[in-house]
Design a protein around this motif. Structure first.
Motif, PDB file in Angstrom:
ATOM      1  N   ILE A  36       0.837  -1.204   0.000  1.00 46.96           N
ATOM      2  CA  ILE A  36       0.000   0.000   0.000  1.00 46.96           C
ATOM      3  C   ILE A  36       0.868   1.249   0.000  1.00 46.96           C
ATOM      4  O   ILE A  36       0.554   2.238  -0.681  1.00 46.96           O
ATOM      5  CB  ILE A  36      -0.959  -0.009   1.208  1.00 46.96           C
ATOM      6  N   ARG A  37       1.968   1.214   0.733  1.00 51.02           N
ATOM      7  CA  ARG A  37       2.853   2.388   0.756  1.00 51.02           C
ATOM      8  C   ARG A  37       3.406   2.673  -0.634  1.00 51.02           C
ATOM      9  O   ARG A  37       3.541   3.842  -1.030  1.00 51.02           O
ATOM     10  CB  ARG A  37       3.986   2.177   1.763  1.00 51.02           C
ATOM     11  N   ARG A  38       3.721   1.627  -1.384  1.00 51.80           N
ATOM     12  CA  ARG A  38       4.200   1.838  -2.755  1.00 51.80           C
ATOM     13  C   ARG A  38       3.091   2.424  -3.630  1.00 51.80           C
ATOM     14  O   ARG A  38       3.329   3.321  -4.449  1.00 51.80           O
ATOM     15  CB  ARG A  38       4.704   0.523  -3.352  1.00 51.80           C
ATOM     16  N   ASP A  39       1.871   1.918  -3.442  1.00 55.30           N
ATOM     17  CA  ASP A  39       0.743   2.472  -4.187  1.00 55.30           C
ATOM     18  C   ASP A  39       0.528   3.944  -3.848  1.00 55.30           C
ATOM     19  O   ASP A  39       0.284   4.774  -4.732  1.00 55.30           O
ATOM     20  CB  ASP A  39      -0.536   1.688  -3.862  1.00 55.30           C
ATOM     21  N   VAL A  40       0.598   4.235  -2.551  1.00 54.88           N
ATOM     22  CA  VAL A  40       0.403   5.617  -2.094  1.00 54.88           C
ATOM     23  C   VAL A  40       1.480   6.525  -2.677  1.00 54.88           C
ATOM     24  O   VAL A  40       1.197   7.643  -3.132  1.00 54.88           O
ATOM     25  CB  VAL A  40       0.404   5.670  -0.549  1.00 54.88           C
TER      26      VAL A  40
END
Length: 253
Positions: A36-40
């Protein structure tokens, strides 16, 4: 702009809820927090989203008025809280509500109640509950804030201090085991304390993101409240501090 399916899911969730935490996104999408952090990071680089107070939100919401934006933040948790709070109030009761996003949502949850007597400093709450179902609504006068449309100052405090109500319900900006209930604005803290003194039942409504957080101004110690209505149980140190003062914690239906 083209997005991956998961990016589209993230944007849809943020559009629906306003803001969502990284861990909640990961749990709901069944991927790791690192994913999710990469997506964010990718969505933020495209200018689609921003991070605010540890939460992820749509960049477009920054164009909203601050109060309206806060109404959208952590909406799912607030909906749980106001449902629980509304269930503790009966037709014909007198209720005092301060200004805040959670208390404004509580006013909407009370629209099915009848014959309420409502005292508030919030024009949003007054507008929501006035002239429906036989309610009587009293609004404190004073200087109105441009963002929330709420009144503050000596005249507002003097007005509400004349009342004695069944339920005095305030929102909280922060809640810490050592300091108690806190806020980030002196006038709001002073008004909230004045309200609590008017209630036979004194209630704080707050979501779990406020737990263990230090605000700027103390509203009161836990000896000045009777109940906390929240979406999730507080952490152990805060729970112990509340229980030591006999405060009832409503974190489940």
């Amino acid at each position: 702009m083209d997005h991956s399916p998961r990016h589209g899911q993230i944007l849809a969730m943020l559009s629906d809820q306003g803001t969502v935490g990284i861990n909640e996104l990961a749990a709901r999408l069944r991927v790791s927090a690192e994913t999710i952090r990469r997506d964010v990071k990718s969505l933020a680089a495209q200018g689609e989203i921003v991070r605010m107070h540890g939460m992820v939100g749509l960049a477009s919401t920054l164009r909203e008025a601050p109060f309206e934006r806060r109404m959208r933040e952590n909406r799912a948790a607030k909906d749980i809280i106001v449902r629980r709070a509304a269930a503790t109030i009966r037709d014909g009761d007198s209720v005092m509500l301060d200004t805040g996003t959670t208390t404004s949502l509580l006013a909407r949850a009370l629209l099915q109640h009848h014959q309420l007597v409502v005292v508030t400093n919030s024009s949003d709450i007054a507008r929501t509950l006035a002239t429906v179902n036989g309610n009587q609504v009293y609004m404190a006068g004073g200087r109105l804030r441009s963002d929330s449309g709420a009144s503050f100052g000596v005249s507002a405090i003097d007005f509400v201090s004349r009342f004695s109500v069944d339920h005095a319900v305030i929102s909280a900006g922060a809640m810490d085991a050592l300091t108690g209930v806190m806020d980030y604005d002196l006038e709001e803290a002073e008004f909230a304390l004045a309200m609590l003194r008017c209630g036979r039942r004194r209630v704080v409504v707050t979501d779990a993101t406020k737990f263990g957080v230090q605000g700027l101004v103390q509203v009161c110690g836990f000896d000045a409240i009777d109940e906390v209505i929240c979406d999730l149980p507080p952490p152990p140190d805060l729970e112990a501090a509340l229980q030591a003062e006999g405060v009832l914690i409503r974190a489940s239906d």
